[in-house]
Design a protein around this motif. Structure first.
Motif, short mmCIF file in Angstrom:
data_model
loop_
_atom_site.label_atom_id
_atom_site.label_comp_id
_atom_site.label_asym_id
_atom_site.label_seq_id
_atom_site.Cartn_x
_atom_site.Cartn_y
_atom_site.Cartn_z
N ARG A 1 65.33 -106.03 -30.98
CA ARG A 1 65.31 -105.72 -32.51
C ARG A 1 66.28 -106.30 -33.29
N GLY B 1 55.23 -102.73 -31.23
CA GLY B 1 55.65 -103.39 -32.38
C GLY B 1 55.41 -104.60 -32.67
N ARG C 1 62.21 -109.72 -35.17
CA ARG C 1 61.34 -108.71 -35.35
C ARG C 1 60.47 -108.87 -36.68
N GLU D 1 62.53 -106.12 -24.68
CA GLU D 1 62.52 -105.53 -25.82
C GLU D 1 63.58 -105.89 -26.95
N GLY E 1 61.13 -103.35 -34.27
CA GLY E 1 61.50 -104.61 -33.60
C GLY E 1 59.99 -104.64 -32.53
N TRP E 2 60.22 -105.30 -31.41
CA TRP E 2 59.06 -105.73 -30.44
C TRP E 2 59.31 -105.49 -28.97
N GLU F 1 56.13 -109.15 -33.49
CA GLU F 1 57.23 -110.32 -33.50
C GLU F 1 56.83 -111.19 -34.58
#
Length: 292
Positions: free
Chosen positions: A29, A49, A80, A27, A85-86, A51
């Motif tokens: 951010r 999230g 992100r 993950e 974020g993702w 991207e």
């Protein structure tokens, strides 16, 4: 209630079911991936999230439940696309694995599959990729004295892997052709790549590289950048990073790997490595070293 922000953390790992491949559960951010490329197919599934990434001349956003495949050797970025974020899971599948599977599906040798630049929005495929990744991650770990932990089911995991990748190929693969870049001179580009890769510690000027293919420095740089979407020095640094992975897995000291791959010092190596893989080389090595 606001969604919690993702952290910058990544877990790289390997599986004997994907020889030569890598997987990551991560993950991000704050981290932003600089332009880079992989020798393998990158097959991610976004779990939460979103991207944002530049790829093949366009800018794309991959939201949760999508599969933004990156073809081998294609330059791309990553950051992100929303405040939180993702989070994603990624397979780095070797070219020979995908080529063999493509041939098995067609019952005859086939050109290497090539996937469209657009983000793949196929919820069923995303679920298959995520399931295969989770099952392989469940097998990850040799602490029990063998390639798989006692509770794992390699048969189920490998079946899910073949199911996910064959579904990707059948539904979304194209034929790779150089027609996408009609002005590129493949033989000269190949020769320049060969020279750049021959000795990664060798100091090499653009003029020397250009002379090898009978071009001026200007035309050599322009041709190479058009073909690879990356200037020669940046492409060479990416190759250095790819070549660093094997000795890192073998437990070679980070400083020694940096020197052997042509980086000026360990800090230079670490900076480039983190921009590409999201973690410093020492941490990557800790999860991918001997016995992993």
């Amino acid at each position: 209630m606001d969604e919690p922000l993702f952290r910058d953390c990544a877990h790289y790992w390997r599986s004997p079911l994907v020889p030569g491949g890598d997987m990551v559960t991560a993950e991000y951010r704050e981290h932003e991936f600089a332009p880079h490329w992989h020798e393998a197919y990158a097959v991610p599934v976004i779990e939460a999230g979103a991207e944002m990434f530049a790829y093949q001349g366009g800018h794309h956003v991959a939201e949760a439940g999508t599969v933004p495949v990156i073809n081998p050797g294609e330059v791309h970025t990553g950051s992100r696309a929303m405040e939180v974020g993702w989070r994603y899971r990624v397979f780095y599948i070797p070219v020979d694995f995908m080529a063999e599977l493509t041939g098995d599906i067609a019952a005859a040798p086939q050109p290497m599959p090539w996937f469209p630049a657009d983000v793949i929005r196929d919820p069923d495929l995303a679920a298959r990729v995520a399931r295969a990744h989770r099952l392989l991650e469940g097998l990850n770990g040799s602490a029990h004295g063998g390639p798989f932990p006692l509770h794992g089911d390699p048969l189920a995991a490998e079946t899910a892997l073949i199911d996910a990748m064959s579904t990707l190929i059948v539904r979304h693969a194209l034929r790779h052709t150089d027609a996408r870049q009609p002005n590129i001179d493949p033989p000269r580009v190949a020769l320049m790549k060969e020279r750049l890769a021959a000795d990664l510690t060798e100091p090499l000027s653009l003029s020397e590289l250009a002379a090898d293919v009978g071009l001026s420095a200007f035309h050599a740089a322009r041709l190479f950048t058009q073909a690879t979407r990356m200037p020669p020095h940046a492409w060479r640094n990416q190759l250095r990073l790819q070549r660093a992975l094997a000795p890192l897995r073998e437990g070679v000291a980070v400083a020694d790997v940096a020197a052997a791959c042509g980086f000026t010092d360990q800090s230079h190596f670490t900076r480039h490595f983190r921009r590409m893989f999201g973690v410093p080389p020492g941490r990557w090595q800790a999860g991918n070293g001997p016995g992993r």
